[in-house]
Design a protein around this motif. Sequence first.
Motif, PDB file in Angstrom:
ATOM      1  N   UNK A 100      -5.056  -9.122   9.151  1.00 37.86           N
ATOM      2  CA  UNK A 100      -3.992  -9.314  10.547  1.00 37.86           C
ATOM      3  C   UNK A 100      -3.221  -7.996  10.660  1.00 37.86           C
ATOM      4  N   UNK A 101      -3.076  -7.534  11.754  1.00 41.81           N
ATOM      5  CA  UNK A 101      -2.414  -6.379  12.297  1.00 41.81           C
ATOM      6  C   UNK A 101      -1.414  -7.138  13.309  1.00 41.81           C
ATOM      7  N   UNK A 102      -0.003  -7.358  12.915  1.00 40.88           N
ATOM      8  CA  UNK A 102       1.008  -8.315  13.640  1.00 40.88           C
ATOM      9  C   UNK A 102       2.062  -6.883  14.133  1.00 40.88           C
ATOM     10  N   UNK A 103       2.461  -7.286  15.497  1.00 41.82           N
ATOM     11  CA  UNK A 103       3.705  -6.298  15.906  1.00 41.82           C
ATOM     12  C   UNK A 103       4.768  -7.096  16.599  1.00 41.82           C
ATOM     13  N   UNK A 104       5.692  -6.395  17.072  1.00 41.53           N
ATOM     14  CA  UNK A 104       6.630  -7.182  17.624  1.00 41.53           C
ATOM     15  C   UNK A 104       7.062  -6.352  19.042  1.00 41.53           C
ATOM     16  N   UNK A 105       5.858  -5.739  19.488  1.00 41.68           N
ATOM     17  CA  UNK A 105       6.116  -5.206  20.951  1.00 41.68           C
ATOM     18  C   UNK A 105       5.863  -6.010  22.173  1.00 41.68           C
ATOM     19  N   UNK A 155       5.547  -2.951  12.463  1.00 40.09           N
ATOM     20  CA  UNK A 155       3.960  -3.414  12.391  1.00 40.09           C
ATOM     21  C   UNK A 155       3.857  -3.743  10.894  1.00 40.09           C
ATOM     22  N   UNK A 156       3.184  -5.004  10.953  1.00 40.17           N
ATOM     23  CA  UNK A 156       2.730  -5.407   9.429  1.00 40.17           C
ATOM     24  C   UNK A 156       1.219  -5.518   9.400  1.00 40.17           C
ATOM     25  N   UNK A 201       1.490  -6.319   3.186  1.00 44.03           N
ATOM     26  CA  UNK A 201       1.554  -7.794   2.688  1.00 44.03           C
ATOM     27  C   UNK A 201       0.147  -7.836   2.186  1.00 44.03           C
ATOM     28  N   UNK A 202      -0.133  -7.208   1.157  1.00 41.37           N
ATOM     29  CA  UNK A 202      -1.755  -7.170   0.457  1.00 41.37           C
ATOM     30  C   UNK A 202      -1.803  -8.531  -0.357  1.00 41.37           C
ATOM     31  N   UNK A 203      -3.101  -8.822  -0.570  1.00 37.97           N
ATOM     32  CA  UNK A 203      -3.690  -9.757  -1.492  1.00 37.97           C
ATOM     33  C   UNK A 203      -4.383  -9.025  -2.512  1.00 37.97           C
ATOM     34  N   UNK A 256      -6.515   1.147   4.568  1.00 36.41           N
ATOM     35  CA  UNK A 256      -5.007   0.638   5.158  1.00 36.41           C
ATOM     36  C   UNK A 256      -4.050   1.653   4.790  1.00 36.41           C
ATOM     37  N   UNK A 257      -4.259   2.032   3.501  1.00 37.55           N
ATOM     38  CA  UNK A 257      -3.130   3.219   3.367  1.00 37.55           C
ATOM     39  C   UNK A 257      -3.321   4.447   3.993  1.00 37.55           C
TER      40      UNK A 257
END
Length: 346
Positions: free
Chosen positions: A275-280, A251-252, A217-219, A197-198
């Motif tokens: 989970x790849x979340x966005x506000x697009x 994007x989170x 937001x990593x576990x 992810x990095x």
Amino acid sequence: MPSTAPAADTLTTPLAWLDRDGSIAGCNQAFARWLGVGRRRLLGWPLPALDAESPPRLPDALARLDPDGAALRLRRLHLRHPDGDERFADLWLSVDRDARVLVEAHPVDEFPGDDPALLLPSALAASLKGLAHELRNPLAGLKGAAQLLGRRVDDEASRELVGLIDHEVGRLTAMLDHLLSPAPPRPHAPLNIHAVLERVLRLAESDAGWAVRLVRDYDPSLPEFDGDADRLTQAVWNLVRNAIEAGAGTVSLRTRVEHALRIGEALHPVALRLEIADDGRGVPGDLAESVFLPLVSGRAQGSGLGLALAQQVAREHRGSLAYRSRPGRTVFTLLLPMRSTEPSDG
């Protein structure tokens, strides 16, 4: 269990239970109503005789059913009783404490023909191979230019960017080589998903700059698991890039451990939820059912291959990729099984 069960009749989900020979010993009203047959007509009827597919799938599934194992799922099974109607359902088969088979039907619509994803013409494959061949020379030029540039820069930040360019050109070249000369998948090796992810976020920072806020937001409890880091990088980058191109301001990337998670027909003790979340803008409504098919894109300039490839990578890892979307909130969820990496005693 008797042929009728008052508690089962209160449920709207079609349920049935079998004798040891596979015949229907009882069912609820919802099951009989769904098949369009009276309940008495179903009693004693062999469940495999309801299988209208060719070849039938139920006999093999019943033979494979493990009394001590997880439930089996048969996707979109075609069922028909001679006195009833044709029906389609996802069927769950399990064994109760009395060693009887329980049947739970989740009705679905009839599937309209063959999967379009499997019907792409051979001309398309030939075109993609031609495109891959044409791209090899520009990539070789980029690699050479990056190597020359690397000899001229002095500061650490510039060297890091040049290294990123060189690595990505190498990865794309390997993808093209695989397209031109398909080879067996590489053996999976232990990987840290956060390292993957990095690298994706570094690509996103180079692509979007300050235009997009990237949230981690990593576990930290996630263990390593076996996988193909390059393929997962490509899959997640496709999802993040889609979010950026959909006008996302944020994007989170969120990782969590899931326990006893069912993916398809298999139950996994431990799995990754990414989970790849966005506000697009979200997925256009007219593409909701076909967004994972090749060459389907909501943008005029889009190739329509990114999501199809991401889903393929998920399947290569015995996982799944799904999404939910509305304007201002889209979440793609990647589920991947993880085998325990705890060292053995001794």
